[in-house]
Design an enzyme around this catalytic site. Structure first.
Site, PDB file in Angstrom:
ATOM      1  N   HIS A 190       2.105   5.207   6.257  1.00 26.29           N
ATOM      2  CA  HIS A 190       1.699   5.825   4.942  1.00 26.29           C
ATOM      3  C   HIS A 190       1.823   7.302   4.946  1.00 26.29           C
ATOM      4  O   HIS A 190       2.466   7.659   6.158  1.00 26.29           O
ATOM      5  CB  HIS A 190       0.206   5.339   4.650  1.00 26.29           C
ATOM      6  CG  HIS A 190       0.026   3.980   4.494  1.00 26.29           C
ATOM      7  ND1 HIS A 190      -0.571   3.226   5.599  1.00 26.29           N
ATOM      8  CD2 HIS A 190      -0.064   3.113   3.512  1.00 26.29           C
ATOM      9  CE1 HIS A 190      -0.575   1.986   5.250  1.00 26.29           C
ATOM     10  NE2 HIS A 190      -0.537   2.000   3.994  1.00 26.29           N
TER      11      HIS A 190
ATOM     12  N   SER B 296       1.012  -1.238   0.036  1.00 23.49           N
ATOM     13  CA  SER B 296      -0.015  -0.116  -0.011  1.00 23.49           C
ATOM     14  C   SER B 296       0.808   1.300   0.032  1.00 23.49           C
ATOM     15  O   SER B 296       0.411   2.377  -0.411  1.00 23.49           O
ATOM     16  CB  SER B 296      -0.959  -0.053   1.110  1.00 23.49           C
ATOM     17  OG  SER B 296      -0.264  -0.132   2.499  1.00 23.49           O
TER      18      SER B 296
ATOM     19  N   ASP C 189      -1.575   6.265  12.239  1.00 26.50           N
ATOM     20  CA  ASP C 189      -0.893   5.693  11.017  1.00 26.50           C
ATOM     21  C   ASP C 189       0.466   6.323  10.778  1.00 26.50           C
ATOM     22  O   ASP C 189       0.501   7.441  10.222  1.00 26.50           O
ATOM     23  CB  ASP C 189      -1.827   5.855   9.916  1.00 26.50           C
ATOM     24  CG  ASP C 189      -1.158   5.159   8.401  1.00 26.50           C
ATOM     25  OD1 ASP C 189       0.110   4.803   8.622  1.00 26.50           O
ATOM     26  OD2 ASP C 189      -1.816   4.816   7.480  1.00 26.50           O
TER      27      ASP C 189
END
Ligand SMILES: *[C@@H]1O[C@H](CO)[C@@H](O)[C@H](O)[C@H]1NC(C)=O
Ligand SMILES: *[C@@H]1O[C@H](CO)[C@@H](O)[C@H](O)[C@H]1NC(C)=O
Ligand SMILES: *[C@@H]1O[C@H](CO)[C@@H](O)[C@H](O)[C@H]1NC(C)=O
Ligand SMILES: *[C@@H]1O[C@H](CO)[C@@H](O)[C@H](O)[C@H]1NC(C)=O
Length: 464
Positions: free
Chosen positions: A441, A195, A438
């Site tokens: 990312h 991702s 997070d």
């Protein structure tokens, strides 16, 4: 007299013989010297070629993980990858230790710079201020995935958008969408990875959205296998989901917390059988290698990471990382008609501080580090070095077959950007998500937009 002649002749014969013998010895000596000089240079490579996947005792974990450790692992969430579970937080280490680590990394990197202007190492530099900020917003770009839309979820600060990368010895030109599209006219670009690779692709789509919109010509709505076509430029961007780069299976179809089986010597055909006609392939892999996994070679179990079994040898993340890269490069180098360029986007560490990802760790900084403030340590450095080593071997093999490789060395550059992650602004506070903060990312817009500055410069150098 006779006696004398014989005596005179003997030394002559002897001398000739001695000369012949000594020149033979000399030849042998030269050959031996050459051999002994070349051997140490090629020995690691020879060993690499001959190595059986099982001879790897130095990568073992020092202790056996228990089921309790396994229980700390959580499922993937909507294609999200999960960060390291044995993360210790990025607490500062004494400077002595840091200096050494940095030096090693720089040394390793110098040799493998991707061609072009050898006098300028793009990756030694600093983040410097760029007051004008980013070129797009969450309103102008259609491609920002929910979890990376930090503005939407209320991120209050904007300073993290106001930096650009400045190499010490030259300028890194800013991404120019018009020039880029001209450069890639009639060409195709594939991302292979997890991702974070998708995050990178979406950043590229956003930067291009200032001048062009692609058609979604994907076969499915699966975000993991997309294909976008820019009709005016006959240019396509595709993504192939392969977080481990090799063939995998789940041990439990329903329960994703259970370990994955990694067939470390088998190609993942979902990408290897699809990239042959691409002009550019950007390949990467990272945080998934910190998850519970069982390692196979030749269909036999050769180890595991965070598995409950005690009769399986417990190995580290860099064990599987090394083998996965080796297999990925072998897959690429076995393509007969591949005419493209492969860019390895290097390992990028996460930025949890004050705890592990599932123990309150977070990334709340609002500005970058200076390059002398931070150096990578322990397992992050290990992953990076492992990857660079395999890259070196893969590139050497590829060169013989006429396959071109380039290194997009984002490791140190991004290590300096703890401020660019969504943290808690990847979802609404009321939403229950696996990763509350997070720090893996990157916000869009955000610092990974710079990856496309690098990409464009690498392509430019490649074309020169
Ligand atoms: C963009 O971010 C703003 C906050 O800066 C938010 O109000 C808006 O809803 C977001 N728009 C989209 C399309 O995400
Ligand atoms: C290479 O980099 C050096 C240092 O920045 C610069 O002076 C030179 O013009 C560059 N050469 C090319 C061909 O880009
Ligand atoms: C588009 O590019 C491909 C190569 O990627 C080429 O085969 C094809 O002919 C091109 N189409 C047009 C309309 O130019
Ligand atoms: C989509 O499907 C078509 C036909 O089945 C195939 O030719 C094409 O390669 C596929 N594209 C991708 C990106 O998988």
């Amino acid at each position: 007299m006779k006696h004398h002649v014989i005596n005179e002749g003997k030394p002559q014969i002897l001398t000739r013989r001695t000369l012949a013998t000594s020149s033979k010895i000399l030849t042998h000596l030269i050959a031996l010297t050459l051999f002994l000089t070349i051997l140490p240079i090629y020995y690691p490579y020879i060993r690499y070629i001959l190595e059986k996947p099982t001879s790897t005792s130095s990568y073992d974990l020092p202790h056996i993980q228990t089921t309790a450790t396994l229980a700390r692992h959580h499922p993937l969430y909507r294609g999200h990858l999960l960060p390291a579970t044995h993360q210790k937080g990025n607490d500062e280490k004494p400077p002595e230790k840091k200096e050494r680590g940095r030096e090693e990394v720089v040394l390793t990197r110098r040799g493998s710079d991707g061609g072009g202007n050898k006098s300028c190492d793009l990756y030694s530099g600093e983040w410097v201020e760029k007051p004008e900020g980013s070129y797009y917003t969450n309103e102008t770009c259609w491609a920002i995935q929910e979890h990376q839309n930090c503005m939407k979820f209320g991120r209050p600060d904007r300073d993290f958008l106001k930096w650009r990368w400045k190499p010490n010895e030259c300028e890194l030109p800013e991404f120019d969408p018009v020039k880029f599209l001209e450069m890639v006219r009639g060409k195709s670009l594939a991302f292979v990875g997890d991702s974070v690779a998708r995050n990178h692709m979406q950043s590229l789509l956003c930067l291009l959205s200032r001048v062009a919109y692609p058609n979604d010509v994907s076969n499915s709505s699966d975000l993991n296998f997309k294909r976008y076509e820019y009709p005016d430029y006959n240019f396509t961007i595709s993504i192939f989901w392969s977080p481990y780069l090799v063939n995998t299976e789940r041990t439990d179809r329903q329960d994703i917390t259970q370990p994955f089986k990694l067939f470390l010597d088998e190609f993942d055909e979902s990408w290897t059988s699809n990239i042959e006609n691409f002009n550019y392939v950007i390949i990467s892999a990272g945080q998934w290698f910190f998850r519970p996994t069982i390692f196979y070679s030749d269909r036999h179990v050769i180890g595991c990471l965070y598995c409950p079994q005690t009769n399986i040898r417990h190995r580290s993340s860099s064990f599987s990382y090394r083998r996965a890269w080796r297999t990925a490069f072998r897959a690429i180098n076995s393509l007969n008609n591949f005419k493209g360029v492969v860019f390895l986007r290097s390992f990028v560490p996460s930025h949890f501080e004050g705890g592990q990802w599932d123990k309150g760790g977070d990334c709340v900084r609002t500005k970058p580090f200076k390059s002398n403030e931070r150096v990578m340590e322990d397992y992050n450095l290990e992953m990076y070095k492992t990857q660079l080593q395999e890259y070196k071997y893969g590139e050497r093999d590829g060169r013989r077959k006429g396959i071109k490789f380039g290194l997009m060395d984002m490791t140190h550059v991004m290590h300096l950007r703890p401020d660019g992650h969504p943290s808690k602004y990847g979802h609404w506070p009321s939403q229950k998500v696996t990763m509350a903060n997070d720090c893996v990312h990157w916000c869009l817009p955000g610092p990974i937009d710079a990856w496309n500055d690098f990409l464009m410069e690498l392509m430019r150098r490649e074309l020169r």
